[in-house]
Scaffold this motif. Sequence first.
Motif, PDB file in Angstrom:
ATOM      1  N   GLN A  46       0.827  -1.207   0.000  1.00 54.19           N
ATOM      2  CA  GLN A  46       0.000   0.000   0.000  1.00 54.19           C
ATOM      3  C   GLN A  46       0.867   1.266   0.000  1.00 54.19           C
ATOM      4  O   GLN A  46       0.558   2.236  -0.681  1.00 54.19           O
ATOM      5  CB  GLN A  46      -0.945   0.009   1.192  1.00 54.19           C
ATOM      6  N   ALA A  47       1.966   1.245   0.746  1.00 57.80           N
ATOM      7  CA  ALA A  47       2.878   2.390   0.770  1.00 57.80           C
ATOM      8  C   ALA A  47       3.486   2.625  -0.620  1.00 57.80           C
ATOM      9  O   ALA A  47       3.582   3.767  -1.087  1.00 57.80           O
ATOM     10  CB  ALA A  47       3.976   2.175   1.804  1.00 57.80           C
ATOM     11  N   ALA A  48       3.884   1.553  -1.296  1.00 55.15           N
ATOM     12  CA  ALA A  48       4.436   1.667  -2.653  1.00 55.15           C
ATOM     13  C   ALA A  48       3.367   2.154  -3.626  1.00 55.15           C
ATOM     14  O   ALA A  48       3.629   3.017  -4.477  1.00 55.15           O
ATOM     15  CB  ALA A  48       4.998   0.329  -3.104  1.00 55.15           C
ATOM     16  N   TRP A  49       2.160   1.610  -3.511  1.00 55.86           N
ATOM     17  CA  TRP A  49       1.043   2.035  -4.359  1.00 55.86           C
ATOM     18  C   TRP A  49       0.765   3.525  -4.178  1.00 55.86           C
ATOM     19  O   TRP A  49       0.616   4.272  -5.154  1.00 55.86           O
ATOM     20  CB  TRP A  49      -0.210   1.224  -4.021  1.00 55.86           C
ATOM     21  N   LYS A  50       0.709   3.960  -2.941  1.00 56.26           N
ATOM     22  CA  LYS A  50       0.405   5.355  -2.642  1.00 56.26           C
ATOM     23  C   LYS A  50       1.462   6.294  -3.227  1.00 56.26           C
ATOM     24  O   LYS A  50       1.136   7.318  -3.816  1.00 56.26           O
ATOM     25  CB  LYS A  50       0.305   5.558  -1.129  1.00 56.26           C
ATOM     26  N   ALA A  51       2.727   5.924  -3.088  1.00 57.37           N
ATOM     27  CA  ALA A  51       3.811   6.747  -3.622  1.00 57.37           C
ATOM     28  C   ALA A  51       3.708   6.865  -5.146  1.00 57.37           C
ATOM     29  O   ALA A  51       3.846   7.960  -5.711  1.00 57.37           O
ATOM     30  CB  ALA A  51       5.160   6.166  -3.224  1.00 57.37           C
ATOM     31  N   LYS A  52       3.468   5.730  -5.835  1.00 59.31           N
ATOM     32  CA  LYS A  52       3.350   5.767  -7.294  1.00 59.31           C
ATOM     33  C   LYS A  52       2.102   6.519  -7.735  1.00 59.31           C
ATOM     34  O   LYS A  52       2.140   7.293  -8.691  1.00 59.31           O
ATOM     35  CB  LYS A  52       3.346   4.356  -7.873  1.00 59.31           C
ATOM     36  N   ALA A  53       0.996   6.302  -7.047  1.00 54.97           N
ATOM     37  CA  ALA A  53      -0.246   6.985  -7.401  1.00 54.97           C
ATOM     38  C   ALA A  53      -0.094   8.496  -7.229  1.00 54.97           C
ATOM     39  O   ALA A  53      -0.541   9.277  -8.082  1.00 54.97           O
ATOM     40  CB  ALA A  53      -1.393   6.453  -6.554  1.00 54.97           C
ATOM     41  N   GLN A  54       0.546   8.916  -6.156  1.00 58.11           N
ATOM     42  CA  GLN A  54       0.735  10.348  -5.929  1.00 58.11           C
ATOM     43  C   GLN A  54       1.701  10.958  -6.935  1.00 58.11           C
ATOM     44  O   GLN A  54       1.554  12.116  -7.302  1.00 58.11           O
ATOM     45  CB  GLN A  54       1.215  10.598  -4.502  1.00 58.11           C
ATOM     46  N   SER A  55       2.671  10.173  -7.403  1.00 56.20           N
ATOM     47  CA  SER A  55       3.635  10.702  -8.371  1.00 56.20           C
ATOM     48  C   SER A  55       3.018  10.883  -9.763  1.00 56.20           C
ATOM     49  O   SER A  55       3.591  11.567 -10.603  1.00 56.20           O
ATOM     50  CB  SER A  55       4.872   9.806  -8.453  1.00 56.20           C
ATOM     51  N   THR A  56       1.865  10.263 -10.005  1.00 55.91           N
ATOM     52  CA  THR A  56       1.205  10.375 -11.308  1.00 55.91           C
ATOM     53  C   THR A  56      -0.129  11.103 -11.195  1.00 55.91           C
ATOM     54  O   THR A  56      -0.976  10.965 -12.079  1.00 55.91           O
ATOM     55  CB  THR A  56       0.977   8.976 -11.921  1.00 55.91           C
ATOM     56  N   VAL A  57      -0.289  11.902 -10.162  1.00 52.06           N
ATOM     57  CA  VAL A  57      -1.565  12.571  -9.912  1.00 52.06           C
ATOM     58  C   VAL A  57      -1.969  13.501 -11.061  1.00 52.06           C
ATOM     59  O   VAL A  57      -3.159  13.715 -11.300  1.00 52.06           O
ATOM     60  CB  VAL A  57      -1.543  13.322  -8.553  1.00 52.06           C
ATOM     61  N   ASP A  58      -1.018  14.009 -11.820  1.00 51.51           N
ATOM     62  CA  ASP A  58      -1.335  14.902 -12.935  1.00 51.51           C
ATOM     63  C   ASP A  58      -1.781  14.159 -14.189  1.00 51.51           C
ATOM     64  O   ASP A  58      -2.221  14.776 -15.154  1.00 51.51           O
ATOM     65  CB  ASP A  58      -0.130  15.786 -13.263  1.00 51.51           C
ATOM     66  N   SER A  59      -1.678  12.851 -14.202  1.00 47.88           N
ATOM     67  CA  SER A  59      -2.105  12.040 -15.336  1.00 47.88           C
ATOM     68  C   SER A  59      -3.383  11.298 -14.952  1.00 47.88           C
ATOM     69  O   SER A  59      -3.333  10.229 -14.339  1.00 47.88           O
ATOM     70  CB  SER A  59      -1.009  11.037 -15.719  1.00 47.88           C
ATOM     71  N   ALA A  60      -4.516  11.858 -15.338  1.00 48.05           N
ATOM     72  CA  ALA A  60      -5.811  11.288 -14.943  1.00 48.05           C
ATOM     73  C   ALA A  60      -6.021   9.874 -15.471  1.00 48.05           C
ATOM     74  O   ALA A  60      -6.749   9.084 -14.867  1.00 48.05           O
ATOM     75  CB  ALA A  60      -6.940  12.186 -15.429  1.00 48.05           C
ATOM     76  N   GLN A  61      -5.385   9.516 -16.569  1.00 52.96           N
ATOM     77  CA  GLN A  61      -5.565   8.198 -17.176  1.00 52.96           C
ATOM     78  C   GLN A  61      -4.692   7.121 -16.534  1.00 52.96           C
ATOM     79  O   GLN A  61      -4.860   5.944 -16.816  1.00 52.96           O
ATOM     80  CB  GLN A  61      -5.241   8.258 -18.675  1.00 52.96           C
ATOM     81  N   THR A  62      -3.735   7.509 -15.703  1.00 56.53           N
ATOM     82  CA  THR A  62      -2.805   6.540 -15.119  1.00 56.53           C
ATOM     83  C   THR A  62      -3.325   6.041 -13.781  1.00 56.53           C
ATOM     84  O   THR A  62      -3.697   6.829 -12.916  1.00 56.53           O
ATOM     85  CB  THR A  62      -1.405   7.169 -14.947  1.00 56.53           C
ATOM     86  N   ARG A  63      -3.340   4.728 -13.625  1.00 61.73           N
ATOM     87  CA  ARG A  63      -3.818   4.103 -12.390  1.00 61.73           C
ATOM     88  C   ARG A  63      -2.832   3.034 -11.938  1.00 61.73           C
ATOM     89  O   ARG A  63      -2.212   2.352 -12.748  1.00 61.73           O
ATOM     90  CB  ARG A  63      -5.177   3.429 -12.593  1.00 61.73           C
ATOM     91  N   TYR A  64      -2.741   2.878 -10.619  1.00 55.25           N
ATOM     92  CA  TYR A  64      -1.927   1.822 -10.018  1.00 55.25           C
ATOM     93  C   TYR A  64      -2.829   0.935  -9.182  1.00 55.25           C
ATOM     94  O   TYR A  64      -3.843   1.394  -8.641  1.00 55.25           O
ATOM     95  CB  TYR A  64      -0.787   2.417  -9.181  1.00 55.25           C
ATOM     96  N   PHE A  65      -2.449  -0.348  -9.094  1.00 58.30           N
ATOM     97  CA  PHE A  65      -3.267  -1.343  -8.418  1.00 58.30           C
ATOM     98  C   PHE A  65      -2.418  -2.206  -7.503  1.00 58.30           C
ATOM     99  O   PHE A  65      -1.231  -2.401  -7.748  1.00 58.30           O
ATOM    100  CB  PHE A  65      -3.952  -2.258  -9.445  1.00 58.30           C
ATOM    101  N   VAL A  66      -3.074  -2.744  -6.465  1.00 52.71           N
ATOM    102  CA  VAL A  66      -2.459  -3.733  -5.584  1.00 52.71           C
ATOM    103  C   VAL A  66      -3.191  -5.055  -5.833  1.00 52.71           C
ATOM    104  O   VAL A  66      -4.412  -5.116  -5.718  1.00 52.71           O
ATOM    105  CB  VAL A  66      -2.582  -3.348  -4.093  1.00 52.71           C
ATOM    106  N   VAL A  67      -2.432  -6.082  -6.197  1.00 52.16           N
ATOM    107  CA  VAL A  67      -3.006  -7.415  -6.446  1.00 52.16           C
ATOM    108  C   VAL A  67      -2.574  -8.333  -5.310  1.00 52.16           C
ATOM    109  O   VAL A  67      -1.395  -8.405  -4.971  1.00 52.16           O
ATOM    110  CB  VAL A  67      -2.512  -7.991  -7.795  1.00 52.16           C
ATOM    111  N   HIS A  68      -3.521  -9.027  -4.725  1.00 50.57           N
ATOM    112  CA  HIS A  68      -3.253  -9.957  -3.631  1.00 50.57           C
ATOM    113  C   HIS A  68      -2.764 -11.283  -4.215  1.00 50.57           C
ATOM    114  O   HIS A  68      -3.560 -12.199  -4.459  1.00 50.57           O
ATOM    115  CB  HIS A  68      -4.513 -10.175  -2.792  1.00 50.57           C
ATOM    116  N   LEU A  69      -1.480 -11.392  -4.451  1.00 47.48           N
ATOM    117  CA  LEU A  69      -0.929 -12.610  -5.055  1.00 47.48           C
ATOM    118  C   LEU A  69      -1.157 -13.839  -4.188  1.00 47.48           C
ATOM    119  O   LEU A  69      -1.369 -14.939  -4.703  1.00 47.48           O
ATOM    120  CB  LEU A  69       0.570 -12.446  -5.314  1.00 47.48           C
ATOM    121  N   HIS A  70      -1.123 -13.666  -2.881  1.00 54.80           N
ATOM    122  CA  HIS A  70      -1.317 -14.814  -1.992  1.00 54.80           C
ATOM    123  C   HIS A  70      -2.681 -15.450  -2.192  1.00 54.80           C
ATOM    124  O   HIS A  70      -2.841 -16.654  -2.037  1.00 54.80           O
ATOM    125  CB  HIS A  70      -1.102 -14.421  -0.524  1.00 54.80           C
TER     126      HIS A  70
END
Length: 78
Positions: A46-70
Motif C-alpha cells: 500500500q505504501a508503494a502504491w500510494k507513492a506511485k499513485a501520488q507521483s502520477t496525480v497529474d495524469s488522470a488516465q494513469t492508475r496503479y493497483f495492488v493485487v493480492h498474489l497470496h
Amino acid sequence: MTTTIESDQRLHLVFGGELENLDGVRFRDVKGLDIVGIYPDYASAQAAWKAKAQSTVDSAQTRYFVVHLHRLLEPQAV
C-alpha cells in the motif's frame, strides 16, 4: 495432483499504467506496464502504491493497483 504452498507471507504485486478510458480497467499499452514490485505484506504494498499513485496525480488516465498474489497462490486459504 495439486500443490499446496505453505507460507506465512502475504505477497502483493503493485503495478499500473495508462488506461484506455476512465470507465474500465483496460490498459493502453500492456507491454509498457509499470511493475513497481512484489511486497511481503499489504502495508508495504500500500505504501508503494500510494507513492506511485501520488507521483502520477497529474495524469488522470494513469492508475496503479495492488493485487493480492497470496490469494491467487492459495485460494483455499483466503
